[in-house]
Design an enzyme around this catalytic site. Sequence first.
Site, PDB file in Angstrom:
ATOM      1  N   LYS A 158      -6.389   3.335  -3.679  1.00 32.27           N
ATOM      2  CA  LYS A 158      -7.258   3.172  -2.299  1.00 32.27           C
ATOM      3  C   LYS A 158      -7.318   4.598  -1.757  1.00 32.27           C
ATOM      4  O   LYS A 158      -6.643   5.583  -2.286  1.00 32.27           O
ATOM      5  CB  LYS A 158      -5.965   2.578  -1.374  1.00 32.27           C
ATOM      6  N   LYS A 162     -10.020   0.072  -2.858  1.00 33.20           N
ATOM      7  CA  LYS A 162      -9.969  -0.203  -1.402  1.00 33.20           C
ATOM      8  C   LYS A 162     -10.557   1.014  -0.752  1.00 33.20           C
ATOM      9  O   LYS A 162      -9.871   2.327  -0.666  1.00 33.20           O
ATOM     10  CB  LYS A 162      -8.774  -0.479  -0.735  1.00 33.20           C
ATOM     11  N   ASP A 220       0.936  -1.203  -0.079  1.00 32.59           N
ATOM     12  CA  ASP A 220      -0.079  -0.085   0.221  1.00 32.59           C
ATOM     13  C   ASP A 220       0.988   1.284   0.025  1.00 32.59           C
ATOM     14  O   ASP A 220       1.577   1.550   0.993  1.00 32.59           O
ATOM     15  CB  ASP A 220      -0.774  -0.009   1.305  1.00 32.59           C
TER      16      ASP A 220
END
Lengths: 281, 315
Positions: free
Chosen positions: B215, B251, B151
């Site tokens: 995300k 996400k 991430d």
Amino acid sequence: MSDRIEVKKTYKLFIGGAFPRSESGRTYEVNDHKGGFLANPALASRKDLRDAVVIARTAHISWAKATAYNRGQILYRIAEMLEGRADQFASEISALDGISIKEALKEVHLSVDRLVWYAGWSDKLSALVGATNPVSGPYFNFSIPEPMGVVGAIATEKNSLLGFIDAIAPIIVSGNSVIVLASERAPLPAMSFAEVLATSDLPPGVCNILTGSKSELAPWFASHMDIDGLDITGVEHDLRADVKVAGAENLKRIHSFADGQSPARILSFMEIKTTWHPIGV
Amino acid sequence: MEFYGLVDGTEISLRKFLQTLSGVDQIGAEARAAMLATRSIKTSAKNWAIDLAISMVDLTTLEGADTPGKVRALCNKAVRPDSTDSSVPSVGAICVYNDMVAIARKHLDSIGGSHVPVAAVSTAFPSGRASMAVKIQDTQDALDAGATEIDMVIDRGAFLSGQFQVVFDEIAKIRTLCGTKAHLKVILETGELVTYDNVRTASFIAMLAGADFIKTSTGKVSPAATPPVVLVMLEAVRDFHQLTNHKIGVKAAGGIRTTKDAIKQLVLVNETVGSQWLSPSLFRIGASALLNDLLMQRMKARDGFYPSPSYVSID
């Protein structure tokens, strides 16, 4: 001057210091003693109860930490606020119960006195039931009463205001938070009492008031795992067995009480905590 | 083909492409997200959504105070969220800081959780304020420790000052580093991007540069995964799919605390990109407190009465 249209009050719920409608959007009709229309209070759902429990749990933590003196002062303040609005409550009770304003005023005054009576108990409880216990060993051994946490209460149908005060005051004075289901027949004084609570320094969420159907909500009060105790004074006898069975899952303390004021009503929703402490160095 | 044949890695081609993007109708996006949030999902559909949401949770702990013990406890919960009920699915992944990756991987493998991936936050998370060399080393460390999902955060400072190519190059470099070893999730930190137009632009930059997932947030900035922001990102993913036939995941992280919030996100997914995205491989929810609420809702559905938070673990 032209005839003005009276602005009627919408009776809503009292949860977390706010006045929401029921999430279900439902209402029901409340009539006066002659069957005439009085108001459409909210018909609370189990989800309103669920939301109230979450809020009551948070509120209980800081309320229980407040000093006993402070809690007593706040209850006394509630009594002061109620005294100032005695006439409004008297007219509501009179309409619902069909008694004279004078008789109704008597109930209001009794309610104020009841609040003051319970307020006085807050800093005397540990002296009444707490103890230093005699033990064989170099230890102090104390027992002190502590609030349970979140307590539910089903108010009685008998006296719409006094019965309501009896349901909440002994529960909150010790540091519990309460979710109370007001009298189904006569919920209006309870909902007006929410306005008294809202102006009396009681932290939001300590006292949450629902109106609605007893037979619908009492089982949800009993089975909810995050309610620690339940006052079923207002539950009819034929429903009580079911409520007690539903409450057994989390060993909920379920009590019902006779009329009148008593420290037993406070102590029923407290737990005794015992601590050991070495004597000397 | 590199960068899907849409850009060639030069700034001019990126700018040309970004100019073709339509703007976002702010009022429209907010109204649509609010309208979809009113959908009522009940009974069996709700039970299905709860289990799906559990399997999509990236169970996260990103605190300075994280200890190996806390990470291991979280791993236990990730594999078997409800210790009293083995029918509850495992979560989507464990999301931890770099130095906890090895501990999490080892513990997961030892408790029969080898199917649960470990995601590491990387590239100087959460601010992204470090040199490229540090960001590369940071990512390499995570990969070496066994992270299979990275991430990364974008350089918001560069993005907001208009240096889109800098943002693009950073993502592309980390993409190359991850190779086939790890999935790349690119954190846009929408709370700092100010407008929905920026969110859409950043989404496309990330997807073009090779992100597997885009995300919303780090979870350290508020607002985070608000429904309109997720909607805008899902629409970007939908448009990108039409353009390239590639499915990019989304996400939503930060601020999703209740089952209701999670189900609202699932409705957005279903209504924007379709039911194909209703899978942990294409939609994830980054959260920590959410899992307990999902478990409590599951208990309510199973037992018929409301549970107490005392019956789920404190993370």
